[in-house]
Write a protein that holds these residues in place. Structure first.
Motif, short mmCIF file in Angstrom:
data_model
loop_
_atom_site.label_atom_id
_atom_site.label_comp_id
_atom_site.label_asym_id
_atom_site.label_seq_id
_atom_site.Cartn_x
_atom_site.Cartn_y
_atom_site.Cartn_z
N ASP A 65 3.78 28.28 -16.40
CA ASP A 65 3.64 27.52 -15.16
C ASP A 65 4.98 27.35 -14.43
O ASP A 65 5.04 26.76 -13.37
N GLU A 66 6.05 27.87 -15.02
CA GLU A 66 7.37 27.91 -14.39
C GLU A 66 8.02 29.25 -14.72
O GLU A 66 7.66 29.90 -15.72
N TYR A 89 12.56 26.17 -12.47
CA TYR A 89 13.60 26.83 -11.69
C TYR A 89 13.08 27.10 -10.29
O TYR A 89 12.47 28.14 -10.02
N VAL A 90 13.29 26.14 -9.41
CA VAL A 90 12.99 26.30 -7.99
C VAL A 90 14.19 25.77 -7.21
O VAL A 90 15.04 25.07 -7.74
N GLY A 91 14.25 26.11 -5.92
CA GLY A 91 15.31 25.58 -5.06
C GLY A 91 16.69 25.85 -5.62
O GLY A 91 17.00 26.93 -6.12
N SER A 123 11.58 15.54 -10.75
CA SER A 123 11.24 15.84 -12.13
C SER A 123 10.81 17.30 -12.28
O SER A 123 11.09 17.95 -13.30
N ASN A 124 10.11 17.81 -11.27
CA ASN A 124 9.54 19.16 -11.32
C ASN A 124 9.06 19.52 -9.92
O ASN A 124 9.13 18.70 -9.00
N HIS A 125 8.58 20.74 -9.77
CA HIS A 125 8.07 21.19 -8.48
C HIS A 125 6.86 20.34 -8.07
O HIS A 125 5.99 20.04 -8.90
#
Length: 274
Positions: free
Chosen positions: A253-254, A15-17, A41-43
């Protein structure tokens, strides 16, 4: 309930941006329409990632389709986040004109995602400059971290008192700066500067925090403002929710935003006036 049109990144994992913006606003009861500027795919902070930019022409076609369906008049706010190119930045000004033509009262929040400590800029300098010159002037709210505030203003200010004037000079009527240095070296400050003065919340510095806390803070603050909360109260509630989310994500890590609603329902954090 309000409707927010968001231009930012989208990730499959984490969960970013825009992915953080969408879940935060959704859990608060707001509608969030995400038009991704990049799909990953991911940060990128992880060892490996993959994805690609969404071409500006495709974003334009999607927004024009929404306009043709008569939906832009329903938009109460536009959230501008990660921009992967100067062309994307320039198109955001056009997009805002389209939305404001349908709703002149629409609110614009710009989260100028250009860099952070200790790595510095993580977009090209031309992109950061374009955000400063083209997006900050059209935004009512900006939510930079301390590094971004310093880069965009060209002025150093690590603590809240010094940052107050720097933040006010960025252009938007309201500026929320995260990750300022607190009086205690083991604390961080979120500073809100706006028409009703300056206020701040102080939190403990964590040894490790998953990416996305700043995105979450911006989305929650916007959500509370759209609900009619006073700026100081929106800051207090957003801070409380971010701290609860970080507590629930300890060791991960998230951000862990899917397991419960405790972070959405967290109480207000203490606020100090400057």
């Amino acid at each position: 309930m309000s409707t927010v049109l968001c231009f930012s990144s989208q990730v499959a994992r984490g969960y970013v941006g825009g992915s953080a913006t969408r879940i935060a606003l959704g859990r608060m009861g707001h509608e969030c329409w995400l038009l991704p500027t990049v799909i990953l795919s991911n940060h990128p902070g992880h060892q490996r990632f993959a994805g690609e930019q969404v071409p500006v022409g495709r974003l334009r076609a999607m927004l024009e389709s929404m306009q043709a369906n008569g939906w832009l008049a329903d938009v109460d706010a536009v959230a501008l986040g990660y921009m992967p190119s100067v062309e994307h930045v320039s198109y955001m000004a056009t997009a805002m004109e389209m939305v404001r033509k349908e709703n002149p009262e629409v609110l614009c929040l710009c989260d100028p995602i250009v860099g952070d400590d200790p790595g510095g800029l993580y977009v090209d300098e031309e992109i950061a400059a374009a955000i400063r010159d083209e997006l900050l002037p059209i935004a009512g709210i900006a939510t930079p971290n301390r590094f971004e505030m310093e880069w965009l203003s060209g002025k150093k200010a690590k603590r809240a008192k010094a940052a107050q004037g720097v933040a006010a000079g960025l252009g938007p009527e309201t500026v929320l700066v995260t990750s300022l240095t607190g009086q205690d070296p083991q604390s961080l400050v979120n500073l809100l500067v706006g028409p009703k003065g300056a206020s701040m919340t102080t939190v403990s510095k964590r040894k490790f925090a998953p990416h996305g806390a700043g995105d979450l803070m911006a989305a929650l603050y916007l959500g509370h403002v759209l609900e009619g909360k006073e700026p100081q109260d929106a800051l207090a509630l957003a801070t409380g929710s971010v701290e609860e989310a970080l507590e629930e994500s300890e060791g991960a890590d998230e951000l862990r935003l899917h397991a419960s609603n405790a972070w959405v329902e967290a109480g207000a954090w203490p606020v100090e006036s400057l």
